[in-house]
Design a protein around this motif. Sequence first.
Motif, short mmCIF file in Angstrom:
data_model
loop_
_atom_site.label_atom_id
_atom_site.label_comp_id
_atom_site.label_asym_id
_atom_site.label_seq_id
_atom_site.Cartn_x
_atom_site.Cartn_y
_atom_site.Cartn_z
N PRO A 169 -7.23 10.94 18.14
CA PRO A 169 -8.35 11.13 17.22
C PRO A 169 -7.96 11.77 15.89
O PRO A 169 -8.83 12.21 15.13
N PHE A 170 -6.68 11.84 15.57
CA PHE A 170 -6.24 12.53 14.35
C PHE A 170 -6.64 11.74 13.10
O PHE A 170 -7.10 12.32 12.11
N ALA A 171 -6.44 10.44 13.12
CA ALA A 171 -6.83 9.58 12.01
C ALA A 171 -7.01 8.17 12.58
O ALA A 171 -6.13 7.67 13.28
N LYS A 172 -8.15 7.58 12.28
CA LYS A 172 -8.44 6.25 12.83
C LYS A 172 -9.07 5.36 11.77
O LYS A 172 -10.04 5.73 11.13
N VAL A 173 -8.46 4.17 11.61
CA VAL A 173 -9.05 3.12 10.79
C VAL A 173 -9.32 1.89 11.65
O VAL A 173 -10.40 1.31 11.62
N PHE A 187 0.48 13.49 8.03
CA PHE A 187 -0.60 14.46 8.02
C PHE A 187 -1.60 14.00 6.95
O PHE A 187 -1.59 14.47 5.82
N HIS A 188 -2.47 13.07 7.34
CA HIS A 188 -3.48 12.56 6.42
C HIS A 188 -4.53 13.63 6.15
O HIS A 188 -4.74 14.55 6.97
N LYS A 189 -5.23 13.48 5.04
CA LYS A 189 -6.24 14.47 4.67
C LYS A 189 -7.32 14.59 5.73
O LYS A 189 -7.85 15.68 5.99
N VAL A 190 -7.64 13.48 6.39
CA VAL A 190 -8.72 13.48 7.37
C VAL A 190 -8.34 14.23 8.65
O VAL A 190 -9.21 14.58 9.44
N TYR A 231 3.62 15.20 16.18
CA TYR A 231 4.22 15.83 15.01
C TYR A 231 3.69 15.14 13.76
O TYR A 231 3.70 13.91 13.64
N LEU A 232 3.22 15.95 12.82
CA LEU A 232 2.58 15.43 11.62
C LEU A 232 3.41 15.79 10.39
O LEU A 232 3.74 16.96 10.18
N ILE A 233 3.74 14.78 9.63
CA ILE A 233 4.57 14.94 8.43
C ILE A 233 3.65 15.11 7.23
O ILE A 233 2.88 14.21 6.88
N ALA A 234 3.73 16.29 6.60
CA ALA A 234 2.79 16.64 5.53
C ALA A 234 3.50 16.63 4.18
O ALA A 234 4.58 17.19 4.03
N ASN A 235 2.85 16.00 3.23
CA ASN A 235 3.31 16.01 1.84
C ASN A 235 2.10 15.81 0.96
O ASN A 235 1.40 14.79 1.07
N GLU A 236 1.84 16.74 0.10
CA GLU A 236 0.62 16.73 -0.71
C GLU A 236 0.56 15.53 -1.64
O GLU A 236 -0.52 15.00 -1.91
N TYR A 237 1.69 15.09 -2.14
CA TYR A 237 1.69 13.96 -3.09
C TYR A 237 1.41 12.64 -2.38
O TYR A 237 0.56 11.86 -2.81
N TYR A 238 2.11 12.38 -1.28
CA TYR A 238 2.00 11.07 -0.63
C TYR A 238 0.82 10.95 0.33
O TYR A 238 0.31 9.85 0.56
N GLU A 278 -8.13 10.28 0.40
CA GLU A 278 -9.26 10.38 1.33
C GLU A 278 -9.12 9.37 2.47
O GLU A 278 -9.49 9.64 3.61
N ASN A 279 -8.60 8.19 2.16
CA ASN A 279 -8.46 7.13 3.15
C ASN A 279 -7.00 6.99 3.59
O ASN A 279 -6.08 7.17 2.78
N VAL A 280 -6.80 6.66 4.85
CA VAL A 280 -5.47 6.61 5.45
C VAL A 280 -4.55 5.65 4.71
O VAL A 280 -3.39 5.96 4.46
N TYR A 281 -5.07 4.48 4.36
CA TYR A 281 -4.22 3.46 3.75
C TYR A 281 -4.37 3.42 2.24
O TYR A 281 -4.36 2.36 1.63
N GLU A 282 -4.48 4.58 1.64
CA GLU A 282 -4.47 4.72 0.19
C GLU A 282 -3.40 5.74 -0.18
O GLU A 282 -2.98 6.55 0.65
#
Length: 486
Positions: free
Chosen positions: A12-16, A43-46, A91-98, A102-106
């Motif tokens: 449930p971390f991110a779902k499209v 690590f998506h914003k959602v 494990y979630l890979i976080a990077n503020e730029y990439y 708001e949407n997973v595939y943007e």
Amino acid sequence: MKIAMVAYEVYPFAKVGGLADVLGALPKAIEKSGAKVAIFMPFHKVVVKNSQKFGYQLTEVAKSIPVENVQTKETFDLYESQLPGSNVPVYLIANEYYFSAENVYEGPDLAEQSIFFCAAFIQAMKHLSQQFDIVHAHDWQTGLVPVYLKTLYRMDPFFTRTAIVFTIHNLGYQGIFSPNYMKFAGLPGYLFNIDGLEFYGKINFLKGGILFSDIVTTVSPTYAQEIQTEEYGEKLDGVLRLRSDDLYGILNGIDYEEFDPATDRRIYVNYDLNSLEKKYENKKMLQRDLNLPVKENVPLIGMINRLVDQKGLDLIEKIADYLFLFDLQFVVLGTGEKKYEEMFQRLQQKYPDKVSANIKFDIDLAQKIYAGCDMFLMPSRYEPCGLGQMYSLRYGTIPIVRYTGGLADTVKEFDPETGTGNGFGFREYDPAHLLMAIAKASYFYRNEKQHWKRIVQNAMQTDVSWERSAKHYLRVYQEALKKRRV
């Protein structure tokens, strides 16, 4: 056996779409077999928003890890969580730029985003000092993982024992970009040729995943055959035929604990094989909530889809005025191309007692449709696997499908002479054949009540669980270890 799964979305971390459902369920099924699984994702914003909704914890385990080879100064932070209902670490890979869209595939640059994620995933494994027997990558966004591991990391002792499995969830999405990204990715120029990443003058990330993996899988046996043909191959049929000895079709499954009409809290009334009369209570309440006339003997047909060409919506458009000459009701849930959203809205205006158009995403309404409808429509032009027909089978809602891809592998035409079969369908992509399939299903619903009860029982007894599929994946993992290419 230790398996690292890497993908862009995980429920449930991110779902499209369906990929998230696969990554949210398959690792749990494999874990039950005794294997060890870890998941890696962005690590998506959602993710933070969903943590509050689903109650999982996020723990930072490392900061500012650099990536090798990629021409960037960007680093990543690493977070850890756990797949709910399991011991599977995420494990979630976080990077503020990439990964701040708001949407997973943007993102600011989809090619750079994918390259960075693939390289960061490799660094994350090394940072954690976790060596895996299998790296299992999913879809084009992870297509460069096999490329990196078989070229730049080919002699790295950390990956000496690692075999690579790559899964194609939908061949229609390939990740095709300018060859200029080769330099950003730090990949050697010799890979830009017809036997490597080159694809009609560009680079193709999915092609890289196919060519550089030890084993390639896709999400149903029929789709594995279809994509080796010109009709379904999306210009990669030759590449797939080249890998045919290493190409496996493994049907997806669904989570039987989450999708169970006997316990599902999102439906109106719970029921099972021994209380099918309660299914009608769900139908009445769904009709009421959708402002449709409450009628027991009128077939209620559901459809939950992305409203796009792939889903066979042009066929529905061609038969609509003929279809609604029948005494039936139709409910659609989904969003997509404007022309189809407007088409269903017009049909609702024209046939207000027969059509309910719900142009939105609503997971609770989706469950009510699976439980409350009599039939479920999927006339897809192509369908790699499909999950909608599996959910509908589980809830005793009879699928009407075009026999393609995973639909052909899960839905079998009902035979009144033998009492076998769990649905209805057609093969030729033609509006008349769709109309006939709906008419046939409606006839059995109205006039052959004993047969209909048998069809519902057959549907609910169809095994579409992940446990079945997990056994196939474990065999493929063993095969990958045997075939591991250096």
